[in-house]
Write a protein that holds these residues in place. Structure first.
Motif, mmCIF file in Angstrom:
data_model
loop_
_atom_site.group_PDB
_atom_site.id
_atom_site.type_symbol
_atom_site.label_atom_id
_atom_site.label_comp_id
_atom_site.label_asym_id
_atom_site.label_seq_id
_atom_site.Cartn_x
_atom_site.Cartn_y
_atom_site.Cartn_z
ATOM 1 N N GLU A 1 22.116 1.202 -7.250
ATOM 2 C CA GLU A 1 20.979 2.329 -7.218
ATOM 3 C C GLU A 1 20.822 2.634 -8.647
ATOM 4 O OE1 GLU A 1 18.988 3.062 -4.945
ATOM 5 O OE2 GLU A 1 19.648 2.033 -3.107
ATOM 6 N N ASN A 2 21.882 3.073 -9.207
ATOM 7 C CA ASN A 2 21.956 3.527 -10.525
ATOM 8 C C ASN A 2 21.202 2.338 -11.484
ATOM 9 O OD1 ASN A 2 23.357 5.851 -10.147
ATOM 10 N ND2 ASN A 2 25.475 4.910 -10.541
ATOM 11 N N GLY A 3 21.389 1.261 -11.269
ATOM 12 C CA GLY A 3 20.793 0.067 -12.035
ATOM 13 C C GLY A 3 19.339 0.114 -11.855
ATOM 14 N N PHE A 4 18.693 0.411 -10.653
ATOM 15 C CA PHE A 4 17.572 0.458 -10.410
ATOM 16 C C PHE A 4 16.895 1.672 -11.148
ATOM 17 C CE2 PHE A 4 18.277 -1.822 -6.171
ATOM 18 C CZ PHE A 4 18.338 -3.012 -6.757
ATOM 19 N N ASP A 5 17.343 2.704 -11.126
ATOM 20 C CA ASP A 5 16.870 3.878 -11.774
ATOM 21 C C ASP A 5 17.261 3.915 -13.264
ATOM 22 O OD1 ASP A 5 16.986 5.236 -9.267
ATOM 23 O OD2 ASP A 5 18.776 6.361 -9.620
ATOM 24 N N LEU A 6 17.980 2.990 -13.853
ATOM 25 C CA LEU A 6 18.000 2.719 -15.294
ATOM 26 C C LEU A 6 16.769 1.943 -15.606
ATOM 27 C CD1 LEU A 6 21.812 2.026 -15.998
ATOM 28 C CD2 LEU A 6 20.418 3.934 -16.985
ATOM 29 N N HIS A 7 16.508 0.793 -14.803
ATOM 30 C CA HIS A 7 15.436 -0.129 -14.689
ATOM 31 C C HIS A 7 14.022 0.945 -15.131
ATOM 32 C CE1 HIS A 7 12.511 -3.558 -14.517
ATOM 33 N NE2 HIS A 7 11.926 -2.853 -13.830
ATOM 34 N N GLU A 8 13.853 1.640 -14.110
ATOM 35 C CA GLU A 8 12.831 2.614 -13.847
ATOM 36 C C GLU A 8 12.532 3.288 -15.240
ATOM 37 O OE1 GLU A 8 10.824 4.946 -10.576
ATOM 38 O OE2 GLU A 8 12.838 5.666 -10.960
ATOM 39 N N CYS B 1 0.856 -1.359 0.066
ATOM 40 C CA CYS B 1 0.086 0.094 0.098
ATOM 41 C C CYS B 1 0.936 1.211 0.049
ATOM 42 C CB CYS B 1 -0.900 0.072 1.075
ATOM 43 S SG CYS B 1 -0.469 0.153 2.881
ATOM 44 N N ILE B 2 2.140 1.233 0.515
ATOM 45 C CA ILE B 2 2.823 2.216 0.552
ATOM 46 C C ILE B 2 4.458 2.004 0.670
ATOM 47 C CG2 ILE B 2 2.806 2.995 3.040
ATOM 48 C CD1 ILE B 2 2.733 6.037 1.842
ATOM 49 N N SER B 3 5.135 2.711 0.101
ATOM 50 C CA SER B 3 6.692 2.304 0.236
ATOM 51 C C SER B 3 7.497 3.535 0.149
ATOM 52 C CB SER B 3 7.195 1.341 -0.997
ATOM 53 O OG SER B 3 8.681 0.910 -0.951
ATOM 54 N N SER B 4 8.880 3.300 0.776
ATOM 55 C CA SER B 4 9.663 4.663 0.912
ATOM 56 C C SER B 4 10.627 4.790 -0.513
ATOM 57 C CB SER B 4 10.476 4.580 2.205
ATOM 58 O OG SER B 4 11.093 3.244 2.171
ATOM 59 N N THR B 5 10.511 3.564 -1.371
ATOM 60 C CA THR B 5 11.540 3.571 -2.431
ATOM 61 C C THR B 5 10.590 3.183 -3.991
ATOM 62 O OG1 THR B 5 13.655 2.508 -3.371
ATOM 63 C CG2 THR B 5 12.134 1.274 -2.048
ATOM 64 N N GLN B 6 11.191 2.875 -4.856
ATOM 65 C CA GLN B 6 10.359 2.283 -6.067
ATOM 66 C C GLN B 6 9.642 0.920 -5.582
ATOM 67 O OE1 GLN B 6 13.976 2.816 -6.019
ATOM 68 N NE2 GLN B 6 14.458 3.569 -8.346
ATOM 69 N N LEU B 7 8.418 0.877 -6.257
ATOM 70 C CA LEU B 7 7.487 -0.259 -5.664
ATOM 71 C C LEU B 7 7.984 -1.560 -6.118
ATOM 72 C CD1 LEU B 7 4.195 1.533 -6.746
ATOM 73 C CD2 LEU B 7 5.065 1.545 -4.575
ATOM 74 N N PHE B 8 8.775 -1.563 -7.409
ATOM 75 C CA PHE B 8 9.140 -2.870 -8.099
ATOM 76 C C PHE B 8 10.220 -3.499 -6.938
ATOM 77 C CE2 PHE B 8 11.790 0.384 -10.194
ATOM 78 C CZ PHE B 8 13.104 -0.012 -10.013
ATOM 79 N N ARG B 9 10.954 -2.746 -6.255
ATOM 80 C CA ARG B 9 12.000 -3.252 -5.585
ATOM 81 C C ARG B 9 11.502 -4.110 -4.230
ATOM 82 N NH1 ARG B 9 16.540 1.323 -4.571
ATOM 83 N NH2 ARG B 9 17.292 -0.193 -2.984
ATOM 84 N N SER B 10 10.293 -4.062 -4.208
ATOM 85 C CA SER B 10 9.786 -5.224 -3.163
ATOM 86 C C SER B 10 9.824 -6.700 -3.858
ATOM 87 C CB SER B 10 8.273 -4.917 -2.918
ATOM 88 O OG SER B 10 7.528 -5.092 -4.084
ATOM 89 N N SER B 11 10.072 -6.677 -4.873
ATOM 90 C CA SER B 11 10.332 -8.142 -5.553
ATOM 91 C C SER B 11 11.600 -8.811 -5.168
ATOM 92 C CB SER B 11 10.147 -7.732 -7.266
ATOM 93 O OG SER B 11 10.755 -9.064 -7.690
ATOM 94 N N PRO B 12 11.469 -10.031 -5.040
ATOM 95 C CA PRO B 12 12.876 -10.880 -4.518
ATOM 96 C C PRO B 12 13.753 -10.792 -5.777
ATOM 97 C CG PRO B 12 10.776 -12.047 -4.024
ATOM 98 C CD PRO B 12 10.356 -10.883 -5.019
ATOM 99 N N PHE B 13 13.564 -10.586 -6.909
ATOM 100 C CA PHE B 13 14.490 -10.474 -7.990
ATOM 101 C C PHE B 13 15.232 -9.212 -7.771
ATOM 102 C CE2 PHE B 13 16.045 -8.644 -11.980
ATOM 103 C CZ PHE B 13 16.309 -9.721 -12.506
ATOM 104 N N PHE B 14 14.592 -7.981 -7.521
ATOM 105 C CA PHE B 14 15.397 -6.893 -7.332
ATOM 106 C C PHE B 14 16.298 -6.842 -5.957
ATOM 107 C CE2 PHE B 14 12.594 -5.688 -10.601
ATOM 108 C CZ PHE B 14 13.304 -5.146 -11.845
ATOM 109 N N GLN B 15 15.661 -7.310 -4.936
ATOM 110 C CA GLN B 15 16.241 -7.638 -3.715
ATOM 111 C C GLN B 15 17.532 -8.580 -3.985
ATOM 112 O OE1 GLN B 15 15.680 -6.323 -0.910
ATOM 113 N NE2 GLN B 15 13.890 -4.976 -1.551
ATOM 114 N N SER B 16 17.397 -9.519 -4.828
ATOM 115 C CA SER B 16 18.866 -10.111 -5.125
ATOM 116 C C SER B 16 19.880 -9.517 -5.686
ATOM 117 C CB SER B 16 18.267 -11.429 -5.785
ATOM 118 O OG SER B 16 18.039 -11.356 -7.363
#
Length: 294
Positions: free
Chosen positions: A159-166, A130-145
């Motif tokens: 962090e740069n990689g996550f920004d590029l993905h976004e 319902c709410i997050s302090s970062t990009q929503l997709f980062r709750s996925s185990p794939f991005f956590q890994s």
């Protein structure tokens, strides 16, 4: 080697996430998903409660168990305010600086009023983010890994990689983000909607499903190892039936083992859970607030 493997897996994951839509030529100057700055805590003098800010923000956070029945009303009020903020800010995506501070305060106070002795063991069931302090997709185990693979020394690269993905998926929209938790498995589902081309009134939809092995270390910790990622429920003719019939899954865990010899372990900590709400933090202290699906 780790840099090359991390980048390869991030690219593969981006392809898996967006596999159900064609290449979009729309420029990135207009995006549907806004980059959210990190949520920042309020100063201790600004806390709108009877709790001292220093007491609620320990250097090394641990589980607090509140057994005072008189605090039930306080918890209910805090949860109502948090869910209202989640609704009015689109899960935190469009929160102002002041609203982000309020959300941090509400989350911190709830964690200090946690009613469950062993939160990590009491999370089985279906949950909506319902709410997050970062990009929503980062709750996925794939991005956590991917974040765990980078480690502290390469955090900026992750962090740069996550920004590029976004940015790569910025022409789309993230819908519901769900987690199903059992004793030994976490299943993440992220609904995506993607436009084809500007001016064409047709949007492609699909759900990215990621499975992960879950090891519970009470009272608050989970060790998560990603297994695989797949796409289901696409609205593209024939593709949905193909994905369901063939049951295609990208074996992310096996790729890690082949490239690195092991699967990265992602550490998640749950500091608050009750019958209807859960607050989980990742290694960077980003929080993810989930509501139970009844």
């Amino acid at each position: 080697m780790i840099f090359r493997s991390s980048y390869l897996l991030l690219v593969v994951g981006t392809v898996a996430v967006s596999a159900f839509h064609p290449v979009n030529t729309r420029p990135l100057s207009k995006v549907s998903i806004m980059m959210v700055p990190p949520l920042r805590s309020m100063s201790p003098d600004d806390f709108p409660s009877d709790y001292d800010g220093e007491d609620l923000s320990p250097t090394e956070q641990s589980v607090v168990v509140d057994e005072n029945e008189d605090d039930d009303l306080i918890r209910d009020q805090l949860k109502r305010e948090l869910l209202l903020m989640a609704s009015t800010t689109d899960r935190g995506e469009f929160a102002t600086g002041e609203e982000r501070d309020i959300v941090v305060d509400l989350v911190t106070q709830l964690e200090a009023l946690n009613p469950t002795p062993n939160p990590a063991t009491d999370c089985n069931g279906d949950w909506d983010l319902c709410i997050s302090s970062t990009q929503l997709f980062r709750s996925s185990p794939f991005f956590q890994s991917l974040r765990s693979l980078a480690g502290e020394e390469n955090k900026a690269i992750a962090e740069n990689g996550f920004d590029l993905h976004e940015r790569a998926t910025s022409t789309g929209q993230i819908g519901r983000v769900r987690q199903t938790i059992s004793d030994d498995e976490l299943v993440s589902e992220v609904d995506l909607t993607v436009g084809i081309l500007p001016g064409i009134p047709f949007r492609i939809k699909g759900t990215v499903v990621t499975r992960a092995k879950l090891t519970v270390n009470p009272p608050e910790e989970w060790d998560v190892k990603v297994i695989g990622t797949s796409v289901k429920a696409s609205n593209v003719p024939f593709l949905d039936q193909l994905l369901d019939d063939v049951d295609l899954e990208l074996p992310v865990g096996s790729l890690y083992e082949q490239l690195l010899g092991k699967v990265p372990v992602s550490e998640l900590k749950t500091f608050y859970v009750d019958e209807g709400l859960r607050i989980t933090r990742d290694v960077d202290d980003n929080f993810y607030v989930f509501t139970r699906i009844w």
